[in-house]
Design a protein around this motif. Structure first.
Motif, PDB file in Angstrom:
ATOM      1  N   ASN A  26     -21.997  16.748   3.731  1.00 28.65           N
ATOM      2  CA  ASN A  26     -23.305  16.418   4.289  1.00 28.65           C
ATOM      3  C   ASN A  26     -23.095  15.375   5.380  1.00 28.65           C
ATOM      4  O   ASN A  26     -22.387  14.387   5.166  1.00 28.65           O
ATOM      5  N   VAL A  27     -23.714  15.601   6.536  1.00 29.36           N
ATOM      6  CA  VAL A  27     -23.610  14.657   7.650  1.00 29.36           C
ATOM      7  C   VAL A  27     -25.026  14.209   7.980  1.00 29.36           C
ATOM      8  O   VAL A  27     -25.874  15.027   8.342  1.00 29.36           O
ATOM      9  N   HIS A  47     -31.086  13.246  10.941  1.00 27.80           N
ATOM     10  CA  HIS A  47     -30.654  14.358  11.783  1.00 27.80           C
ATOM     11  C   HIS A  47     -29.294  14.772  11.222  1.00 27.80           C
ATOM     12  O   HIS A  47     -28.555  13.939  10.704  1.00 27.80           O
ATOM     13  N   GLY A  48     -28.961  16.034  11.319  1.00 28.05           N
ATOM     14  CA  GLY A  48     -27.676  16.505  10.813  1.00 28.05           C
ATOM     15  C   GLY A  48     -27.869  17.623   9.831  1.00 28.05           C
ATOM     16  O   GLY A  48     -28.750  18.457   9.996  1.00 28.05           O
ATOM     17  N   GLY A  49     -27.043  17.656   8.791  1.00 22.84           N
ATOM     18  CA  GLY A  49     -27.122  18.707   7.793  1.00 22.84           C
ATOM     19  C   GLY A  49     -25.774  18.900   7.134  1.00 22.84           C
ATOM     20  O   GLY A  49     -24.940  18.007   7.131  1.00 22.84           O
ATOM     21  N   THR A  52     -20.268  22.946   7.736  1.00 20.25           N
ATOM     22  CA  THR A  52     -19.465  23.995   7.105  1.00 20.25           C
ATOM     23  C   THR A  52     -18.230  24.336   7.926  1.00 20.25           C
ATOM     24  O   THR A  52     -17.377  25.086   7.472  1.00 20.25           O
ATOM     25  N   ALA A  53     -18.136  23.797   9.128  1.00 21.44           N
ATOM     26  CA  ALA A  53     -16.990  24.019  10.010  1.00 21.44           C
ATOM     27  C   ALA A  53     -16.240  22.699  10.175  1.00 21.44           C
ATOM     28  O   ALA A  53     -16.791  21.632   9.917  1.00 21.44           O
ATOM     29  N   PRO A  54     -15.015  22.735  10.630  1.00 17.99           N
ATOM     30  CA  PRO A  54     -14.223  21.505  10.765  1.00 17.99           C
ATOM     31  C   PRO A  54     -14.767  20.520  11.802  1.00 17.99           C
ATOM     32  O   PRO A  54     -14.456  19.335  11.746  1.00 17.99           O
ATOM     33  N   MET A  55     -15.587  21.004  12.745  1.00 14.62           N
ATOM     34  CA  MET A  55     -16.163  20.110  13.745  1.00 14.62           C
ATOM     35  C   MET A  55     -17.684  20.250  13.736  1.00 14.62           C
ATOM     36  O   MET A  55     -18.208  21.360  13.720  1.00 14.62           O
ATOM     37  N   PHE A  56     -18.373  19.117  13.721  1.00 13.97           N
ATOM     38  CA  PHE A  56     -19.838  19.074  13.663  1.00 13.97           C
ATOM     39  C   PHE A  56     -20.305  18.109  14.746  1.00 13.97           C
ATOM     40  O   PHE A  56     -19.808  16.985  14.804  1.00 13.97           O
ATOM     41  N   LYS A  57     -21.212  18.555  15.607  1.00 13.07           N
ATOM     42  CA  LYS A  57     -21.720  17.699  16.688  1.00 13.07           C
ATOM     43  C   LYS A  57     -23.208  17.457  16.519  1.00 13.07           C
ATOM     44  O   LYS A  57     -23.945  18.366  16.157  1.00 13.07           O
ATOM     45  N   ILE A  58     -23.616  16.220  16.802  1.00 16.14           N
ATOM     46  CA  ILE A  58     -25.029  15.842  16.736  1.00 16.14           C
ATOM     47  C   ILE A  58     -25.378  15.106  18.021  1.00 16.14           C
ATOM     48  O   ILE A  58     -24.679  14.168  18.420  1.00 16.14           O
TER      49      ILE A  58
END
Length: 101
Positions: A26-27, A47-49, A52-58
């Motif tokens: 969870n981010v 904000h976020g969620g 599920t992937a190795p990289m997450f951008k917000i």
């Protein structure tokens, strides 16, 4: 498992936070006020969620003091080794009418 908390400090609108993870997590991107509510287990906005992937951008939605919280609450408990970076602003791309053909 305890959450990883990153105090991002004052970040300008349109900056991009990139999170690199080894496992699903969870981010949560929170303002200072919402971070305090999160810590007190009260209602908060984020904000976020789930990454599920190795990289997450917000994308940062407003100029403010921001915190990033990463945890596995409700997910399979795996060791997290998050790496976080903040880019000053997103690259601007233009689409649609107007440009060379």
């Amino acid at each position: 498992m305890e959450a990883s908390v990153f105090d991002l400090g004052k970040v300008r609108r349109d900056a991009v936070v990139t999170v690199r993870l080894d496992a699903m997590a969870n981010v949560r991107l929170l303002t200072a006020v919402n971070f305090q509510a999160y810590r007190r287990r009260q209602y908060y906005r984020m904000h976020g969620g789930v990454a599920t992937a190795p990289m997450f951008k917000i994308h940062i939605p407003a100029n403010a003091h921001w915190f990033l919280v990463i945890d596995v609450e409700g997910l399979e408990a795996r060791p997290l080794r998050p790496r976080v970076s903040v880019e000053p602003e997103a690259a601007v791309t233009t689409r649609g009418r107007g440009g060379p053909r």
